[in-house]
Design an enzyme around this catalytic site. Structure first.
Site, short mmCIF file in Angstrom:
data_model
loop_
_atom_site.label_atom_id
_atom_site.label_comp_id
_atom_site.label_asym_id
_atom_site.label_seq_id
_atom_site.Cartn_x
_atom_site.Cartn_y
_atom_site.Cartn_z
N SER A 123 0.84 -1.20 0.00
CA SER A 123 0.00 0.00 0.00
C SER A 123 0.88 1.25 0.00
O SER A 123 1.73 1.39 -0.88
CB SER A 123 -0.95 -0.04 1.21
OG SER A 123 -1.90 0.98 1.12
N ASP B 263 -8.96 -5.54 -4.58
CA ASP B 263 -8.47 -4.52 -3.64
C ASP B 263 -9.54 -3.46 -3.43
O ASP B 263 -10.02 -2.85 -4.38
CB ASP B 263 -7.17 -3.90 -4.18
CG ASP B 263 -6.47 -3.03 -3.15
OD1 ASP B 263 -7.15 -2.20 -2.50
OD2 ASP B 263 -5.25 -3.16 -3.00
N HIS C 256 -7.25 -5.56 0.06
CA HIS C 256 -6.12 -4.64 0.11
C HIS C 256 -4.96 -5.25 0.92
O HIS C 256 -5.04 -5.30 2.15
CB HIS C 256 -6.56 -3.31 0.69
CG HIS C 256 -5.51 -2.25 0.60
ND1 HIS C 256 -4.88 -1.92 -0.57
CD2 HIS C 256 -4.96 -1.44 1.55
CE1 HIS C 256 -4.00 -0.96 -0.35
NE2 HIS C 256 -4.03 -0.65 0.93
#
Ligand SMILES: *[C@@H]1O[C@H](CO)[C@@H](O)[C@H](O)[C@H]1NC(C)=O
Ligand SMILES: *[C@@H]1O[C@H](CO)[C@@H](O)[C@H](O)[C@H]1NC(C)=O
Ligand SMILES: *[C@@H]1O[C@H](CO)[C@@H](O)[C@H](O)[C@H]1NC(C)=O
Ligand SMILES: *[C@@H]1O[C@H](CO)[C@@H](O)[C@H](O)[C@H]1NC(C)=O
Ligand SMILES: *[C@@H]1O[C@H](CO)[C@@H](O)[C@H](O)[C@H]1NC(C)=O
Ligand SMILES: *[C@@H]1O[C@H](CO)[C@@H](O)[C@H](O)[C@H]1NC(C)=O
Length: 527
Positions: free
Chosen positions: A188, A400, A438
């Protein structure tokens, strides 16, 4: 070279008895890390015996990291390091007794200033001398950026680079010899940090594992800010409640797209092939249950289309269909997305009264033009990193819910330009992880050694099943990963055993079901 001798002796003792290692403990407690790192002060120096659970009383509540299990003997160093007169980072180095000779730095997430203790613990348990930092500030909110441009620069790149320099220096002094190879592990925002490092400091890492990278950061912030203006606030006339997204809207996405890959398993292998048409959900006749108004159909069309300027130029790619169940928790929740709201308030405008419901194209332009700390991170070549033999592995969950995986496809393709796939494969590889949210979680085979979450310990440090191990093999033996096999544990609980495994393909190839039991990994083919 006294240190080297002391450590060598302690390693001998260690192999004789895994429990007692008095010399390692002594070496640890005699260490003077603050003397080696300019501008640093000591917060903690402690020997931590295997199977201890550390607690972090000073850790800010929003970081939600009160404790961490440690599985091998380590020397824990925690420092504050001044980065400029007006900024500092908190930094930790976990130096394992059973050192492999490797160095590793971890990343952060969101707009957080939270050290990922779980990742530092994971890497040190695998023998890496591992470091992490608070990335320049504490906590998950944006207020510490307010009128603090140097803190924003720490956040954009300097905290990681400072940590790498400090960590390598400390490892060398502590073990009496330099590290062999250097690695990075992040996802991320952490994925973005890895890419930024390859761009700015190509010598920092030999191998970078950059998951779900938040590249093109300014536009990512804008893309996320926009959902609130699409959905409206909770209770507004056309607001779509979470239960709708999680049940019949997601079901309709699956109805249209699940079997494109050949398997009806609730997982869309390649969402680029899913041309979801929400108009099938339009209310007809007198029906008002489980259906959408015209305005709501348009909301879905907007969400699943690229975000563009009025002239058609791309700002950020579309949300990929399949991610609804978790995207609704934050992006479609009918409230401002806090990371974006804080970024505009405290970084872009330095105006805490900025109102997220007023977000529009002028805000997109303002954030992109400011590009604070040069945080954008969208290299279309990484020539210096490539030339020196650096390796980059990226992966992205195909459902995601926070950063659309279509953005990593776009970035990979822009990075590729006119280069051949073979030239790219030599130093950068991208794996699409179906059924992953995610960075972790989801209905797919998502456990692949990407960090220290509870399930990660369940897969062996083996190159086919673990992205970090895959990177080590690539860097040290030149064996590059062709696929990454993910594992799905029953209820995501390692002790309940493996539910199924699936090999995730190297982009641009995609996974196709050839028939039989979809839980059998051999019934799938990358093509
Ligand atoms: C730590 O715990 C594990 C699992 O319970 C055990 O196998 C191992 O021997 C323990 N290690 C030490 C040093 O106590
Ligand atoms: C680090 O910076 C923060 C915020 O400016 C400040 O409150 C803190 O005292 C500083 N810490 C050190 C050790 O300099
Ligand atoms: C030390 O690490 C190596 C791998 O680097 C591993 O094979 C070995 O089992 C470890 N020894 C102990 C006692 O943990
Ligand atoms: C972050 O928290 C630590 C521990 O409480 C503190 O020492 C440090 O000064 C804080 N950093 C900033 C920038 O506020
Ligand atoms: C932001 O603006 C909207 C629309 O004008 C208004 O309803 C809302 O109360 C404002 N929010 C805040 C926190 O001021
Ligand atoms: C898995 O979790 C679900 C929901 O929490 C529960 O109903 C089920 O019994 C669990 N299965 C196992 C094998 O623990």
């Amino acid at each position: 070279m006294m240190f080297a001798k002391v450590v060598a002796v302690s390693l001998l003792l260690f192999s004789a008895s895994a429990l007692a290692s008095p010399d390692f403990e002594k070496t640890c407690l005699a260490f003077k890390p603050e003397k080696l790192i300019p501008g640093s002060t000591r917060n903690v120096l402690e020997y931590v015996a295997a199977n201890t659970t550390l607690t972090f009383p000073d850790n800010v509540v929003s970081c939600n990291r009160v404790k961490q299990a440690v599985s091998g003997n380590i020397c824990r160093v925690a420092l504050s390091i001044q980065t400029t007169r007006d900024s500092n980072i908190t930094f930790e180095a976990w130096l394992p007794e059973n050192w492999s000779g490797r160095f590793l730095a971890t990343g952060n997430g969101g707009i957080d200033g939270c050290l990922k203790y779980e990742d530092v613990a994971y890497a040190s348990s695998q023998g890496f001398a591992a470091v992490g930092s608070n990335n320049g500030k504490n906590g998950t909110d944006g207020l510490p950026f307010f009128h603090k441009p140097e803190t924003v620069i720490d956040f954009a790149w300097r905290s990681l680079h400072t940590s790498v320099d400090a960590g390598k220096t400390l490892a060398k002094a502590f073990y009496g010899k330099p590290h062999s190879k250097s690695y990075y592990l992040g996802c991320s925002l952490g994925g973005r940090q890895g890419v930024k490092s390859a761009e700015m400091f190509p010598d920092d890492f030999d191998g970078i594992v950059a998951g779900a990278p938040g590249v093109d950061f300014n536009n990512l912030v804008s893309w996320r800010a926009r959902f609130f203006t699409i959905t409206g606030a909770i209770g507004s006339p056309n607001f779509i409640p979470a239960t709708a997204w999680k049940t019949w809207i997601h079901d309709e996405v699956l109805r249209q797209c699940d079997t494109i890959d050949g398997a009806k398993d609730g997982i869309i292998e390649d969402p680029t092939r899913c041309k979801f048409d929400p108009s099938t959900l339009l209310c007809k006749g007198t029906t008002t249950a489980n259906c959408l108004s015209d305005q709501q159909v348009n909301q879905l069309k907007t969400i699943f289309s690229p975000f563009t300027y009025p002239n058609g130029k791309l700002i950020f790619p579309a949300m990929q269909p399949g991610s609804e169940v978790f995207a609704v928790e934050r992006l479609y929740a009918g409230a401002p997305f806090s990371y974006s709201e804080d970024w505009f308030k405290y970084v872009v405008y330095s105006d805490p009264s900025w109102n997220a419901s007023s977000f529009g194209i002028s805000d997109v332009r303002a954030a992109a033009a400011l590009n604070p700390g040069n945080i954008r991170t969208y290299p279309t070549n990484l020539r210096r990193f490539q030339k020196r033999g650096g390796k980059l592995l990226t992966y992205h969950g195909q459902q995601d819910n926070q950063i659309t995986s279509f953005n990593t496809i776009r970035w990979y393709n822009d990075l590729k330009g006119s280069k051949s796939t073979a030239e790219m494969d030599d130093w950068v590889r991208f794996f699409r992880v179906s059924g992953m949210n995610h960075c972790s979680g989801g209905p797919g085979a998502w456990v692949l050694g990407q960090g220290g979450n509870a399930a990660a310990a369940g897969v062996p440090f083996e190159r086919h099943r673990n992205v970090l191990s895959a990177m080590v093999e690539w860097v040290e033996r030149g064996v590059a990963p062709e696929y990454i096999e993910g594992t799905k544990f029953v209820n995501d609980t390692v002790t309940l055993g493996v539910d199924f495994a699936r090999r995730h393909c190297k982009y641009p190839s995609r996974n196709t079901f050839v028939g039989g039991d979809f839980k059998d990994k051999d019934n799938w083919k990358c093509e």
